[in-house]
Design an enzyme around this catalytic site. Sequence first.
Site, PDB file in Angstrom:
ATOM      1  N   CYS A   2       0.781  -0.978   0.061  1.00  0.00           N
ATOM      2  CA  CYS A   2      -0.418  -0.116  -0.115  1.00  0.00           C
ATOM      3  C   CYS A   2       1.210   1.613  -0.138  1.00  0.00           C
ATOM      4  CB  CYS A   2      -1.068  -0.211   1.137  1.00  0.00           C
ATOM      5  SG  CYS A   2      -1.880  -1.333   1.603  1.00  0.00           S
ATOM      6  N   ARG A  27       5.499  -0.664  -6.045  1.00  0.00           N
ATOM      7  CA  ARG A  27       5.789  -1.094  -5.011  1.00  0.00           C
ATOM      8  C   ARG A  27       4.591  -2.362  -5.159  1.00  0.00           C
ATOM      9  NH1 ARG A  27       7.506   1.926  -0.641  1.00  0.00           N
ATOM     10  NH2 ARG A  27       6.291   0.709   0.666  1.00  0.00           N
ATOM     11  N   TRP A  73      -3.057  -2.808  -1.334  1.00  0.00           N
ATOM     12  CA  TRP A  73      -2.452  -4.759  -1.538  1.00  0.00           C
ATOM     13  C   TRP A  73      -3.484  -5.282  -0.456  1.00  0.00           C
ATOM     14  CZ3 TRP A  73       0.115  -7.969   0.852  1.00  0.00           C
ATOM     15  CH2 TRP A  73       0.141 -10.039  -0.260  1.00  0.00           C
ATOM     16  N   ASN A  99      -1.974   2.284   5.546  1.00  0.00           N
ATOM     17  CA  ASN A  99      -1.353   1.117   5.563  1.00  0.00           C
ATOM     18  C   ASN A  99      -0.929   0.610   6.530  1.00  0.00           C
ATOM     19  OD1 ASN A  99      -1.038   2.734   3.010  1.00  0.00           O
ATOM     20  ND2 ASN A  99       1.381   2.924   2.870  1.00  0.00           N
ATOM     21  N   GLY A 100      -0.745  -0.837   6.572  1.00  0.00           N
ATOM     22  CA  GLY A 100      -1.198  -1.615   6.783  1.00  0.00           C
ATOM     23  C   GLY A 100      -2.455  -2.351   7.598  1.00  0.00           C
ATOM     24  N   GLU A 477      17.712 -18.985  -5.989  1.00  0.00           N
ATOM     25  CA  GLU A 477      17.349 -17.740  -6.957  1.00  0.00           C
ATOM     26  C   GLU A 477      16.595 -17.465  -7.321  1.00  0.00           C
ATOM     27  OE1 GLU A 477      16.883 -14.500  -5.389  1.00  0.00           O
ATOM     28  OE2 GLU A 477      16.988 -12.848  -7.418  1.00  0.00           O
ATOM     29  N   LYS A 481      12.992 -16.649  -9.373  1.00  0.00           N
ATOM     30  CA  LYS A 481      13.273 -15.151 -10.123  1.00  0.00           C
ATOM     31  C   LYS A 481      12.165 -15.214 -11.090  1.00  0.00           C
ATOM     32  CE  LYS A 481      14.038 -12.693  -8.867  1.00  0.00           C
ATOM     33  NZ  LYS A 481      14.560 -11.267  -7.935  1.00  0.00           N
ATOM     34  N   GLU A 484       8.273 -15.851 -10.307  1.00  0.00           N
ATOM     35  CA  GLU A 484       7.466 -14.825  -9.633  1.00  0.00           C
ATOM     36  C   GLU A 484       7.460 -13.798 -10.519  1.00  0.00           C
ATOM     37  OE1 GLU A 484       9.612 -11.418  -7.623  1.00  0.00           O
ATOM     38  OE2 GLU A 484      11.789 -12.618  -8.085  1.00  0.00           O
ATOM     39  N   HIS A 500      16.748 -38.176  -4.572  1.00  0.00           N
ATOM     40  CA  HIS A 500      16.686 -38.331  -2.486  1.00  0.00           C
ATOM     41  C   HIS A 500      14.814 -38.269  -2.946  1.00  0.00           C
ATOM     42  CE1 HIS A 500      20.347 -39.311  -1.643  1.00  0.00           C
ATOM     43  NE2 HIS A 500      20.275 -38.063  -1.788  1.00  0.00           N
ATOM     44  N   LYS A 595       6.574  -4.572  -3.801  1.00  0.00           N
ATOM     45  CA  LYS A 595       8.157  -4.446  -3.931  1.00  0.00           C
ATOM     46  C   LYS A 595       8.590  -4.792  -2.555  1.00  0.00           C
ATOM     47  CE  LYS A 595      11.985  -3.333  -5.525  1.00  0.00           C
ATOM     48  NZ  LYS A 595      12.814  -4.585  -6.316  1.00  0.00           N
TER      49      LYS A 595
END
Length: 600
Positions: A2, A27, A73, A99-100, A477, A481, A484, A500, A595
């Site tokens: 947010c 973001r 968000w 926000n929050g 990583e 990448k 996402e 295994h 973000k």
Amino acid sequence: MCGIVGYIGNDDAKEILLTGLEKLEYRGYDSAGVAVRSKDNTDLFKVKGRIATLREAVDSNVTATTGIGHTRWATHGQPNQTNAHPHQSTTGRFTLVHNGVVENFQELKDEYLSDVNFVSETDTEVIVQLMERFEKDTNDTLEAFRRTIELLHGSYALAVLDHDAEDTVYVAKNKSPLLVGLGDNFNVVASDSMAMLQVTDQFVELMDEEVVLVTKDHVKIQKLNGEEVTREPFTAEIDASDIEKGTYPHFMLKEIDEQPFVMRKIIQEYQDENDQIKLDQDVRQAMADCDRVYIIAAGTSYHAGLIGKEFLEKIAQVPTEVHIASEFSYNMPLLSEKPLFVFISQSGETADLRSVLVEVNRLGHPALTMTNVPGSTLSRESNYTLHLHAGPEIAVASTKAYTAQMAVLVILAVDTARAKGLTLDFDPLKELAIVGNAMEALCDQKDQLEKIAQEYLQTTRNCFFIGRGLDYFVGLEGALKLKEISYIQAEGFAGGELKHGTIALIEEGTPVIALATQEHVSSSIRSNVSEVVARGANACIISPEDLYKEGDAFTFSDVHPLLTPLASVVTLQLISYYAALHRDCDVDKPRNLAKSVTVE
Ligand code: F6R
């Protein structure tokens, strides 16, 4: 996540708010809105979707010089127009962006607001309804604001308009970041200075448990007990042109290409006039004093932490543990006698890390934050900060911040080793310069990497990344990448671990991307590749020139073996980028992601 903007001055508020929200788009968000206060009304405009849609929805005839705006968000309630912010109290007198997360919103509803008809499913609406309830009781907006925030549990950054009062924006925060920006005959509010760099670079930080009244020519900060606080502004050192895409189609591609420059910038910032490492003496001392480093991070930064552990243990002989922040918060391991906590965070705002930092501060252990945003919450609340100097990272998928994190970690490791008197045949600044050149050469081979993305990933459902040692961590990583931004189910595995269990998933044509950059495990990883190929996998081996073998899909210029992650990951970043592009995904703003993750 947010984002909040607010403006109070003499100009057209809606344009400044919309431009501010556009700067916060990176973001991640799912809906957006603005409220502008004119003489007769406080007008609300909200949409599900992009700021471009909000622009179309805003009535261009409305003229107002005060307003607030928000990108949401979703945490409580669907991402739809009703749940989008701003929210208004029943009479329309108070309008709020938040926000929050208000953890006790249900208790507050039950205790104070059982007779109120709620319009949205959000936790936020409780705040604005409480304002109205307490204003009725006290006839005093500031008192109502204070009472309201005293009741909130959780995290918040708030900006509130009162239609009946003189032009004032009421502002407060707890855990979530919020700044007030200063101008001539105007002031602004922003959760991120980037949003308001268009009008000012002077910002005042707000602290938890403060109540702030912003008018067009004054900012009044008070503690909850009414005591006035004075605080000097700081200059936001971000070049507004850094946050433009320029000729690039996507921020992610621009940021991948910037990595060689970031390496050079880091060398410049961490080098003294005698070409030696320049590091804050306090950080050096903290490293010397600790008996164990605890790296705390999330996502990509966690992957940088895994490499950092190798650097700190192999180069500096400092025992190091790496922990996922959200796990550490609830399950703290036994600590050594003299721990040093190292928080690695691009944004410096990640809530999972902050909750660990609060606990670490409470226990009185030293904390060092490595971040790309020096004025961020984690940086402010830690004892020491190391700046990553990567420049603003706008694409949701982290690229240049990750390589910057590894570069600063290797500098820290070598500096610590030297301070301990260990003899090293390793000059990290020279080696990073070689890495920068290798990255540059790699970025010039985009065509080849685009072809790899098309050949291996154009239609696949899943993909595996394998490696051993450092390559295993880079594989993790690479998988993050790819998943996402392209939504391909991707996983990273230690090469030896496949047989295994995971090898059961290999079938005809399954792409397996293997990193073979480490000489001592080169033949073992190549054996693992043979095992999957024998079961039908479509293997793609990436190696540095000196370990190249015929048939490898891609090779990059040699760098110091410990620093191969900084180069090999660039190949994976570009392969992921092109995979997402050719699958028509929104590269810079992948679905469901934000973000800066400011909720736990
Ligand atoms: C992935 C990505 C995330 C972040 C994570 C931590 O590309 O960017 O996994 O690394 O959310 O964020 P910071 O580093 O800001 O604490």
